[in-house]
Design an enzyme around this catalytic site. Structure first.
Site, PDB file in Angstrom:
ATOM      1  N   HIS A  12       0.830  -1.129   0.186  1.00 29.33           N
ATOM      2  CA  HIS A  12      -0.023  -0.043  -0.112  1.00 29.33           C
ATOM      3  C   HIS A  12       0.806   1.225  -0.052  1.00 29.33           C
ATOM      4  O   HIS A  12       1.469   1.538   1.021  1.00 29.33           O
ATOM      5  CB  HIS A  12      -0.996   0.148   1.170  1.00 29.33           C
ATOM      6  CG  HIS A  12      -2.085   1.184   1.329  1.00 29.33           C
ATOM      7  ND1 HIS A  12      -3.061   0.860   2.006  1.00 29.33           N
ATOM      8  CD2 HIS A  12      -1.664   2.370   0.763  1.00 29.33           C
ATOM      9  CE1 HIS A  12      -3.665   2.333   1.960  1.00 29.33           C
ATOM     10  NE2 HIS A  12      -2.886   3.143   1.297  1.00 29.33           N
ATOM     11  N   HIS A  14       1.505   5.418  -2.051  1.00 27.27           N
ATOM     12  CA  HIS A  14       0.960   6.743  -2.870  1.00 27.27           C
ATOM     13  C   HIS A  14       2.306   6.970  -3.362  1.00 27.27           C
ATOM     14  O   HIS A  14       3.174   7.682  -2.879  1.00 27.27           O
ATOM     15  CB  HIS A  14       0.067   7.622  -1.921  1.00 27.27           C
ATOM     16  CG  HIS A  14      -1.048   7.040  -1.103  1.00 27.27           C
ATOM     17  ND1 HIS A  14      -2.350   6.963  -2.069  1.00 27.27           N
ATOM     18  CD2 HIS A  14      -1.214   6.345  -0.042  1.00 27.27           C
ATOM     19  CE1 HIS A  14      -3.264   6.251  -1.163  1.00 27.27           C
ATOM     20  NE2 HIS A  14      -2.451   6.063  -0.074  1.00 27.27           N
ATOM     21  N   LEU A  15       2.376   6.698  -4.803  1.00 24.65           N
ATOM     22  CA  LEU A  15       3.728   7.358  -5.284  1.00 24.65           C
ATOM     23  C   LEU A  15       3.415   8.538  -5.930  1.00 24.65           C
ATOM     24  O   LEU A  15       4.084   9.360  -6.628  1.00 24.65           O
ATOM     25  CB  LEU A  15       3.966   6.396  -6.708  1.00 24.65           C
ATOM     26  CG  LEU A  15       4.640   4.990  -5.949  1.00 24.65           C
ATOM     27  CD1 LEU A  15       5.030   4.260  -7.329  1.00 24.65           C
ATOM     28  CD2 LEU A  15       5.834   5.374  -4.976  1.00 24.65           C
ATOM     29  N   ARG A  16       2.062   9.102  -6.167  1.00 20.78           N
ATOM     30  CA  ARG A  16       1.526  10.473  -6.732  1.00 20.78           C
ATOM     31  C   ARG A  16       1.741  10.465  -8.324  1.00 20.78           C
ATOM     32  O   ARG A  16       2.155   9.461  -8.881  1.00 20.78           O
ATOM     33  CB  ARG A  16       2.145  11.410  -5.851  1.00 20.78           C
ATOM     34  CG  ARG A  16       1.987  11.503  -4.615  1.00 20.78           C
ATOM     35  CD  ARG A  16       0.639  11.738  -3.964  1.00 20.78           C
ATOM     36  NE  ARG A  16       0.778  11.979  -2.646  1.00 20.78           N
ATOM     37  CZ  ARG A  16      -0.418  11.479  -1.804  1.00 20.78           C
ATOM     38  NH1 ARG A  16      -1.370  11.006  -2.301  1.00 20.78           N
ATOM     39  NH2 ARG A  16      -0.244  11.760  -0.576  1.00 20.78           N
ATOM     40  N   ASN A  39      -5.334   7.149  -5.986  1.00 23.54           N
ATOM     41  CA  ASN A  39      -6.138   8.453  -5.859  1.00 23.54           C
ATOM     42  C   ASN A  39      -5.087   9.597  -6.184  1.00 23.54           C
ATOM     43  O   ASN A  39      -4.890  10.679  -5.417  1.00 23.54           O
ATOM     44  CB  ASN A  39      -6.265   8.452  -4.250  1.00 23.54           C
ATOM     45  CG  ASN A  39      -5.118   8.580  -3.372  1.00 23.54           C
ATOM     46  OD1 ASN A  39      -4.058   7.879  -3.659  1.00 23.54           O
ATOM     47  ND2 ASN A  39      -5.180   9.337  -2.224  1.00 23.54           N
ATOM     48  N   LYS A  93      -9.803  -0.336  -5.321  1.00 22.15           N
ATOM     49  CA  LYS A  93      -9.418   0.389  -3.932  1.00 22.15           C
ATOM     50  C   LYS A  93     -10.508   1.069  -3.732  1.00 22.15           C
ATOM     51  O   LYS A  93     -11.232   1.926  -4.591  1.00 22.15           O
ATOM     52  CB  LYS A  93      -8.263   1.098  -4.393  1.00 22.15           C
ATOM     53  CG  LYS A  93      -7.965   2.150  -2.838  1.00 22.15           C
ATOM     54  CD  LYS A  93      -7.567   1.352  -1.943  1.00 22.15           C
ATOM     55  CE  LYS A  93      -7.417   2.126  -0.436  1.00 22.15           C
ATOM     56  NZ  LYS A  93      -6.454   3.420  -0.591  1.00 22.15           N
ATOM     57  N   HIS A 132     -10.325   1.446   2.439  1.00 25.44           N
ATOM     58  CA  HIS A 132      -9.980   2.459   3.465  1.00 25.44           C
ATOM     59  C   HIS A 132     -11.239   2.443   4.174  1.00 25.44           C
ATOM     60  O   HIS A 132     -12.106   3.157   4.087  1.00 25.44           O
ATOM     61  CB  HIS A 132      -9.723   3.655   2.830  1.00 25.44           C
ATOM     62  CG  HIS A 132      -9.181   4.794   3.846  1.00 25.44           C
ATOM     63  ND1 HIS A 132      -8.140   5.465   3.943  1.00 25.44           N
ATOM     64  CD2 HIS A 132     -10.161   5.518   4.690  1.00 25.44           C
ATOM     65  CE1 HIS A 132      -8.243   6.593   4.959  1.00 25.44           C
ATOM     66  NE2 HIS A 132      -9.399   6.500   5.415  1.00 25.44           N
ATOM     67  N   HIS A 174      -4.452  -0.286   6.402  1.00 27.33           N
ATOM     68  CA  HIS A 174      -4.194   0.424   7.757  1.00 27.33           C
ATOM     69  C   HIS A 174      -5.331   0.161   8.763  1.00 27.33           C
ATOM     70  O   HIS A 174      -5.530   1.166   9.291  1.00 27.33           O
ATOM     71  CB  HIS A 174      -3.827   1.745   7.127  1.00 27.33           C
ATOM     72  CG  HIS A 174      -4.903   2.593   6.259  1.00 27.33           C
ATOM     73  ND1 HIS A 174      -6.059   2.560   6.609  1.00 27.33           N
ATOM     74  CD2 HIS A 174      -4.942   3.224   5.181  1.00 27.33           C
ATOM     75  CE1 HIS A 174      -6.940   3.255   5.680  1.00 27.33           C
ATOM     76  NE2 HIS A 174      -5.920   3.552   4.763  1.00 27.33           N
ATOM     77  N   ASP A 248       1.433   2.772   3.660  1.00 28.58           N
ATOM     78  CA  ASP A 248       0.467   3.843   3.375  1.00 28.58           C
ATOM     79  C   ASP A 248       1.358   5.175   3.110  1.00 28.58           C
ATOM     80  O   ASP A 248       0.875   6.147   3.645  1.00 28.58           O
ATOM     81  CB  ASP A 248      -0.607   4.081   4.336  1.00 28.58           C
ATOM     82  CG  ASP A 248      -1.643   4.781   4.034  1.00 28.58           C
ATOM     83  OD1 ASP A 248      -1.747   5.161   2.690  1.00 28.58           O
ATOM     84  OD2 ASP A 248      -2.659   5.264   4.717  1.00 28.58           O
ATOM     85  N   HIS A 252       3.424  14.623   1.015  1.00 28.33           N
ATOM     86  CA  HIS A 252       2.883  15.798   0.637  1.00 28.33           C
ATOM     87  C   HIS A 252       3.740  16.901   0.583  1.00 28.33           C
ATOM     88  O   HIS A 252       4.823  16.647   1.324  1.00 28.33           O
ATOM     89  CB  HIS A 252       1.783  16.420   1.535  1.00 28.33           C
ATOM     90  CG  HIS A 252       0.624  15.653   1.631  1.00 28.33           C
ATOM     91  ND1 HIS A 252      -0.583  15.459   0.661  1.00 28.33           N
ATOM     92  CD2 HIS A 252      -0.038  14.311   2.384  1.00 28.33           C
ATOM     93  CE1 HIS A 252      -1.435  14.772   0.751  1.00 28.33           C
ATOM     94  NE2 HIS A 252      -1.139  13.888   1.768  1.00 28.33           N
ATOM     95  N   ALA A 264      -3.653  15.207   5.219  1.00 30.54           N
ATOM     96  CA  ALA A 264      -3.235  13.864   5.875  1.00 30.54           C
ATOM     97  C   ALA A 264      -2.230  13.156   5.026  1.00 30.54           C
ATOM     98  O   ALA A 264      -2.660  12.933   3.971  1.00 30.54           O
ATOM     99  CB  ALA A 264      -4.500  13.281   6.074  1.00 30.54           C
TER     100      ALA A 264
HETATM  101  O1  DOR Z   1      -3.320   9.919   5.416  1.00 29.60           O
HETATM  102  C1  DOR Z   1      -3.686   9.581   4.266  1.00 29.60           C
HETATM  103  N1  DOR Z   1      -3.348  10.065   3.162  1.00 29.60           N
HETATM  104  N2  DOR Z   1      -4.549   8.465   4.180  1.00 29.60           N
HETATM  105  C2  DOR Z   1      -5.130   8.276   2.887  1.00 29.60           C
HETATM  106  O2  DOR Z   1      -5.785   6.874   2.951  1.00 29.60           O
HETATM  107  C3  DOR Z   1      -4.697   8.801   1.869  1.00 29.60           C
HETATM  108  C4  DOR Z   1      -3.253   9.317   1.754  1.00 29.60           C
HETATM  109  C5  DOR Z   1      -3.129  10.416   0.783  1.00 29.60           C
HETATM  110  O3  DOR Z   1      -3.179   9.974  -0.392  1.00 29.60           O
HETATM  111  O4  DOR Z   1      -2.330  11.347   0.957  1.00 29.60           O
HETATM  112 ZN    ZN Z   2      -3.368   5.155   1.597  1.00 26.21          ZN
HETATM  113 ZN    ZN Z   3      -6.374   4.902   3.217  1.00 28.03          ZN
END
Ligand code: DOR
Ligand code: ZN
Ligand code: ZN
Length: 342
Positions: A12, A14-16, A39, A93, A132, A174, A248, A252, A264
């Site tokens: 899990h 997030h590579l953006r 996402n 997802k 999630h 998570h 996870d 950012h 977050a």
């Molecule tokens: O804290 C989080 N950030 N929870 C998530 O489920 C997504 C993630 C994000 O993509 O920034």
């Molecule tokens: Zn996530």
């Molecule tokens: Zn999540």
């Protein structure tokens, strides 16, 4: 002292996209395979999106092995899902609308029943339904649900899905509460959970202070209470194959972390996650279970062969950098006890 384990996977992350993808991709490459969450600003939801996103990643590193996911969005159909599967997506997802970053097109838990044909197709194709599981607002009154209650409040919806799709592989991403850990333990074998490093270390009072949020400890679901944290660590080191690693990692830009409403997400480069997990397992005398958690249980749940090579760690102090390409990592500036040597 040294320990050698089979190379692990991160199920899990997030590579953006764009510049951020370029900045963070190098810091995942200790993992054999990485489940890449979609996402993005426009969610990965069609076969075209899957191919385009995978190509972007492979252009930057042709050796990287992403496991592609598609987001359950309002426009999802069984047909669209089948095509994403044919394009290589393995994971469907769920980020319920409004629950987290770029989730505005996500399907709310109260509307999941509308998408049963899509879930049936996922079950038929052998895709993984990765969720999630948080309920952010009460579907009846519309009032906001406190962050610490959201995971427990999602459980009835999860229960319904488990009962309706006995052959669908379901991941509770998570897990953060003792209640959810117990729930997963008692659920049928097709239900598993990823656990993060940060939820094994943080509690609510290291996120929220009287003077505001610590943005670098803030993620969704938010870290909970001491007994929840203990349950997470116990599940991690237990050797129970239902629990495996998913960082996870959610980077950012620093400016998004400043101010009253920080984004977050906690950025966890692989070297931080792996050495920190080793430290946790070591502190409980459970180094022998580390490989199960990082390198075996997830691969088995995903039906993937185990990675063939090995990583050696030595008990040797090092300090987590203040940033990686400008992105502040989890545990920035902290001294950790184990270092990757080979
Ligand atoms: O804290 C989080 N950030 N929870 C998530 O489920 C997504 C993630 C994000 O993509 O920034
Ligand atoms: Zn996530
Ligand atoms: Zn999540």
């Amino acid at each position: 002292m040294e320990t050698t384990i089979r190379r692990g996977d991160d199920f899990h992350t997030h590579l953006r996209e764009g510049e951020m993808l370029e900045k963070v991709l190098p810091f995942s490459n200790i993992w054999g395979r990485v489940t890449v969450m979609g996402n993005l600003s426009k969610p990965v939801a069609t076969a075209h999106d899957v191919i385009k996103y995978r190509n972007k990643i492979l252009q930057l590193n042709p050796k990287f092995i992403p496991i592609m996911s598609v987001m359950l969005v309002n426009s999802a159909t069984p047909e669209i899902l089948r095509k994403t599967f044919e394009a290589g997506a393995k994971v469907l997802k769920l980020i319920p609308g409004g629950a987290s970053t770029n989730s505005s097109e996500g399907v709310g838990l109260e509307n999941l029943h509308i998408y049963y044909p899509v879930l049936e197709e996922a079950q038929k194709l052998g895709m993984i339904f990765s969720g999630h599981w948080e309920l952010a607002t009460n579907p009846l009154g519309g009032e906001e649900i406190s962050e610490v209650e959201r995971e427990e409040r999602a459980m009835p919806y999860l229960e319904k899905i488990i009962a309706s799709f006995p052959n669908l592989k379901i991941i509770v991403e998570h897990a953060t509460t003792k209640g959810m850990i117990e729930f997963v333990k008692n659920a049928p074998a097709n239900v598993a959970s990823t656990l993060t490093v940060h939820h094994a270390l943080l509690t609510y009072n290291r996120v929220y202070h009287c003077d505001g949020i610590n943005p670098f400890n803030y993620c969704k679901p938010v870290a909970k209470f001491v007994y929840d944290r203990k349950a997470i660590v116990e599940a991690m080191i237990s050797g129970n194959p239902k629990f495996f690693f998913g960082s996870d990692s959610a980077p950012h830009l620093p400016e998004r972390k400043r101010g009253q409403n920080p984004a977050a997400g906690i950025f966890t480069p692989a070297e931080v996650a792996l050495t920190m997990l080793t430290e946790i397992f070591d502190s409980f005398g459970a180094l022998s279970e580390l490989e199960n958690f990082i390198s075996m249980s997830g691969a088995e749940f995903y039906d993937l062969p185990l990675n063939k090579d090995f990583i050696t760690l030595r008990r040797k102090k090092w300090t987590v950098p203040k940033d990686y390409n400008g992105i502040v990592p989890f545990m920035a500036g902290h001294e950790l006890k184990w270092k990757i040597v080979k």
